[in-house]
Scaffold this motif. Structure first.
Motif, PDB file in Angstrom:
ATOM      1  N   GLY A 161      -2.770  -1.941  -3.466  1.00 54.00           N
ATOM      2  CA  GLY A 161      -1.711  -2.328  -2.539  1.00 54.00           C
ATOM      3  C   GLY A 161      -1.545  -3.829  -2.373  1.00 54.00           C
ATOM      4  N   GLU A 210       0.837  -1.212   0.000  1.00 56.70           N
ATOM      5  CA  GLU A 210       0.000   0.000   0.000  1.00 56.70           C
ATOM      6  C   GLU A 210       0.868   1.257   0.000  1.00 56.70           C
ATOM      7  OE1 GLU A 210      -3.208   0.153  -0.289  1.00 56.70           O
ATOM      8  OE2 GLU A 210      -4.115  -1.643   0.596  1.00 56.70           O
ATOM      9  N   VAL A 211       1.910   1.239   0.874  1.00 58.94           N
ATOM     10  CA  VAL A 211       2.767   2.425   0.998  1.00 58.94           C
ATOM     11  C   VAL A 211       3.479   2.701  -0.321  1.00 58.94           C
ATOM     12  CG1 VAL A 211       4.822   3.343   2.149  1.00 58.94           C
ATOM     13  CG2 VAL A 211       3.046   2.193   3.495  1.00 58.94           C
ATOM     14  N   SER A 242     -11.707   2.019  -8.509  1.00 62.37           N
ATOM     15  CA  SER A 242     -10.987   3.277  -8.718  1.00 62.37           C
ATOM     16  C   SER A 242     -11.049   3.684 -10.197  1.00 62.37           C
ATOM     17  CB  SER A 242      -9.546   3.186  -8.218  1.00 62.37           C
ATOM     18  OG  SER A 242      -8.842   2.227  -8.940  1.00 62.37           O
ATOM     19  N   GLY A 291       2.515   6.411  -6.828  1.00 62.08           N
ATOM     20  CA  GLY A 291       1.371   6.659  -7.702  1.00 62.08           C
ATOM     21  C   GLY A 291       1.168   5.570  -8.740  1.00 62.08           C
ATOM     22  N   VAL A 298       2.733   1.697  -3.424  1.00 64.54           N
ATOM     23  CA  VAL A 298       1.810   2.060  -4.498  1.00 64.54           C
ATOM     24  C   VAL A 298       1.392   3.532  -4.379  1.00 64.54           C
ATOM     25  CG1 VAL A 298      -0.589   1.734  -5.179  1.00 64.54           C
ATOM     26  CG2 VAL A 298       0.936  -0.237  -5.009  1.00 64.54           C
ATOM     27  N   ARG A 299       1.078   3.953  -3.144  1.00 62.33           N
ATOM     28  CA  ARG A 299       0.637   5.330  -2.938  1.00 62.33           C
ATOM     29  C   ARG A 299       1.785   6.311  -3.118  1.00 62.33           C
ATOM     30  NH1 ARG A 299      -4.725   5.078  -0.826  1.00 62.33           N
ATOM     31  NH2 ARG A 299      -5.051   2.837  -0.885  1.00 62.33           N
TER      32      ARG A 299
END
Lengths: 137, 251
Positions: free
Chosen positions: A28, A16-17, B149, A23, A19-20
């Motif tokens: 995640g 998750e971290v 999304s 971008g 991917v965020r």
């Protein structure tokens, strides 16, 4: 067992971290799956077949995946929110989902088989290339 | 018999408490599994549908909102994340077969992924379905988080997309075994890959019930098609949806 669940959740969290932060167009958990896979590849090198997947992780993963259907039930019940809309467009939506899903499945399996057959044929007729491919991979 | 006012209090307590709905999900699943077993794992006896139908009826009969239900059911829903990570294990166990099948997998992924997305928009669009619903339908074969999304990014309704994703998965899981048998395809790698690509996690769940190799390949296809749909959709969806911009929404 707790250690295996922690390992799965850690992979998801890092996924998750990453991917965020970068971008990336991925969820995640899918990135986490890649991470777990990379860990298994590194961990399993040189080990005998049955020890390659850590035992506890293997057990928890098998238990989760055996009951994968269970995990989709909460989302599937979400259909109750849209009965009105489905009554209005139900048939056209049903037809499009049925035809499109059938088409996608058909095309995928046929191309997979054609590709597999072509590959077997190629390896048989070009053994030198095939050996080089094998050595590379 | 307890007095009616106490029964009413008890219901108010239970119906707003996560315990009742979490337990209902598990009981519905066990009953659905029991029915599926009795039906000898017939493809029509899909576990997700068999459990979701009585639960939906129960919510309607008791006038319970989906949000209240989900407050309890979310604990099960949450496990989808770690279960997705866990797909790495069968993938790794089958690494040799996956490596040998890299070429057919790549070709099948490219064409299958585009077919899944473009065909549903064209068919529904030609039948006059409004563009907001088309945008919600387009990513139906991708796994739920990606599909939601993508729908949001293209003017669709994410919650509606979740429903379409479920319907697609259930239909795909029901149809895959009879279809592959009719085609005479016995290669479980190919069968599983097609199930995971067109019917994401629910197709993958079905594949695991049929054969472990099919399950492993379904898991790979689910991940790859999720990524593929996410990469391709921003390019092809806007012009595709523009074709049907005239389809008006009437509710």
């Amino acid at each position: 067992m707790i250690i295996a669940i922690t390992a799965l959740l850690c992979c998801q969290l890092i996924g998750e971290v990453v991917v965020r932060a970068l971008g990336l167009p991925l969820p995640g958990p899918v990135a986490g799956m890649g991470l777990m896979f990379a860990y298994l590849v590194i961990h399993g090198r040189g080990l005998p077949e049955e020890e390659r997947v850590p035992k506890k992780i293997g057990l928890v993963a098998d238990a989760l995946l055996r009951n994968l259907s269970l995990l989709f039930i909460p989302a599937a019940v979400g259909i109750v929110q849209y009965f009105g809309l489905l009554a209005r467009y139900g048939w056209t939506i049903a037809i499009s989902i049925v035809v499109s899903t059938t088409a996608a499945m058909l095309v995928t399996v046929l191309i997979f088989r054609v590709g597999a057959r072509w590959q077997t044929h190629y390896r048989r007729h070009h053994p030198a290339h095939a050996a080089a491919d094998e050595a590379q991979s | 018999m307890m007095p009616p006012h106490r029964a009413a209090d008890l219901w108010v307590y239970l119906s707003t408490n996560p315990l009742l709905w979490l337990t209902s999900v598990l009981v519905a699943y066990l009953l659905a599994e029991w029915v599926a077993d009795k039906a000898h794992r017939h493809p029509l006896a899909n576990t997700v549908a068999l459990a979701a139908i009585p639960l939906s009826l129960l919510l309607m009969l008791t006038g319970t909102s989906y949000q209240t239900f989900f407050d309890g059911a979310q604990f099960v829903h949450f496990l989808l994340g770690p279960a997705t990570v866990a797909l790495a294990i069968p993938l790794y166990r089958n690494i040799g077969r996956v490596r040998a099948m890299l070429l057919p997998m790549t070709c099948a992924l490219l064409v299958g992924s585009l077919t899944a997305m473009v065909s549903v928009v064209l068919i529904a669009g030609l039948m006059g379905v409004p563009v907001a619903i088309l945008a919600s339908l387009a990513p139906k074969s991708a796994t739920t988080p990606i599909a939601m999304s993508l729908a949001a990014a293209n003017g669709g309704l994410p919650a509606l997309t979740a429903v379409f994703v479920m319907l697609t998965g259930i239909f795909g899981a029901v149809v895959v075994t009879p279809m592959m048998n009719a085609l005479g395809i016995r290669d479980f790698a190919a069968r599983g890959f097609a199930a995971g690509l067109a019917a994401h996690g629910i197709g993958t769940a079905r594949a695991f019930q049929v054969d472990p190799t099919a399950g492993a390949f379904a898991g790979i296809a689910l991940g790859l098609n999720g990524a593929m749909t996410a990469i391709v959709a921003p390019v092809i969806l806007p012009p595709l949806l523009h074709l049907f911009a005239g389809n008006a929404l009437t509710l």
